[in-house]
Design an enzyme around this catalytic site. Structure first.
Site, PDB file in Angstrom:
ATOM      1  CG  ASN A 171      -1.984   1.279   1.404  1.00 56.91           C
ATOM      2  OD1 ASN A 171      -1.683   1.981   1.448  1.00 56.91           O
ATOM      3  ND2 ASN A 171      -3.302   0.843   0.895  1.00 56.91           N
ATOM      4  CG  ASN A 273      -1.368   7.988   1.828  1.00 56.51           C
ATOM      5  OD1 ASN A 273      -0.506   6.303   2.326  1.00 56.51           O
ATOM      6  ND2 ASN A 273      -2.193   8.203   1.119  1.00 56.51           N
TER       7      ASN A 273
END
Length: 358
Positions: A171, A273
């Protein structure tokens, strides 16, 4: 025969009951993990949409000199995508008055037709001031890491493609050397149904992997879904967002690059994030306040956006604050919040990107 029929009937009834119980558990687990009943907070900033970014900027990172890199056009299984075009990389100079991202020209052997950029990280080599851009790439939904060198004002030169069995569902990454990085795997199984079972049965099987040309190994485990990853300004700590567990995990780097668990900070949202303010060390998170809205995606009731900031994350009482919240009318499905000198760049999975003034 009647006894056999009765036994068969009892077994069928037991199987149906077990299946119903499993469905009930799955429904409750999905509701809990996705925060489906959570109201979306609204707190807007003075923001403008960035030009040229129409299909998401899943990750954004900013250098100390104000140069921002953006990965755009991600196509991820189970999530909406509104463009058939390959993904692109952009650069934006935050010290210039005109906030117009410039598409980066990619040179080298990389297949641009299948380019599908996800998490990114930038490493500055202090020996010669070279800038290396690391990009998670999912061509045909595979996982690999591309390493580029940034040249001139708008060019990425492709240097290397990295694949490994341990890097099976990457990811995000954080670069710690010219060819060294930590990477998160956000799922254990590639098959959607099997992966759903890991959530239903509360399995913490995802990992963080360390890569160098000499070795590749798991350095931390026990994540429900390891998503964003970043590093502290002093480079001593690694931060990982366990998005499905609604927390940020903190690890200490040791000399062998193994990660020693320190603690977790609950954030109450599906945080994607992680960006770190290079001056203050504050943690900035782009989050999904209601994951079910993202998965279902109804343009009449769009997924919202949320930005959470954490001050003093290493203290006994970190300070969490809501810096931005939107019901999806301005920005759908935020994934990243990158601060720089009173400015803030916000990215999303498939929608727009914003430039905001704090």
């Amino acid at each position: 025969m009647s006894n056999m029929a009765a036994v068969r009937k009892a077994l069928i009834a037991a199987a149906v009951a077990a299946f119903a119980a499993l469905l009930g558990r799955a429904f409750l687990q999905i509701k809990e993990i996705s925060l489906s009943s959570r109201e979306i907070p609204v707190k807007r900033l003075n923001c403008q949409h960035l030009k040229n970014i129409d299909y998401g900027a899943e990750d954004i990172t900013i250098l100390k000199d104000g140069l921002a890199f953006l990965s755009t056009g991600l196509k991820y299984p189970g999530l909406p995508s509104f463009s058939d075009e390959p993904g692109k990389m952009y650069v934006l100079d935050l010290l210039q008055p005109k906030m117009s991202p410039v598409e980066l020209q990619i040179k080298g052997q990389l297949d641009l037709k299948s380019f599908n950029p996800h998490g990114i990280s930038v490493y500055e080599d202090e020996t010669d001031d070279s800038i290396y851009v690391f990009v998670v790439n999912h061509p045909e939904h595979k996982s690999q890491v591309e390493i580029f060198r940034f040249e001139e004002e708008d060019t990425l030169v492709h240097l290397k493609t990295i694949t490994h069995s341990l890097l099976h569902s990457v990811n995000d990454i954080v670069a710690v050397g010219v060819e060294h990085f930590y990477a998160t795997n956000d799922r254990y199984f590639q098959h959607e149904a099997l992966q759903l079972l890991t959530f239903i049965f509360d399995l913490y099987w995802c990992e963080v992997v360390y890569y160098s040309p000499q070795e590749v190994r798991v350095v931390a485990g026990g994540f429900k879904s390891a998503n964003g990853i970043n590093i502290s300004p002093d480079r001593q700590f690694i931060y990982v967002s366990d998005i499905m567990d609604h927390e940020i995990d903190i690890f200490k780097r040791n000399e062998e690059e193994q990660l020693a668990y320190v603690k977790s900070v609950a954030v109450g949202s599906l945080c994607d994030n992680i960006e770190v303010d290079h001056r203050t060390g504050d943690i900035w998170l782009g989050c999904h306040p209601n994951g079910l809205k993202l998965l279902k995606f109804d343009p009449e009731d769009p997924p919202g956006s949320e930005v959470i900031r954490i001050k003093n994350i290493h203290s006994e009482r970190p300070i969490l604050s809501l810096e931005y919240g939107d019901d999806g009318r301005q920005l759908m499905a935020s994934t990243v919040a990158a601060p720089y000198e009173g400015k803030l760049l916000l990215g999303s999975v498939f929608h727009k990107a914003l430039h905001c003034v704090l």
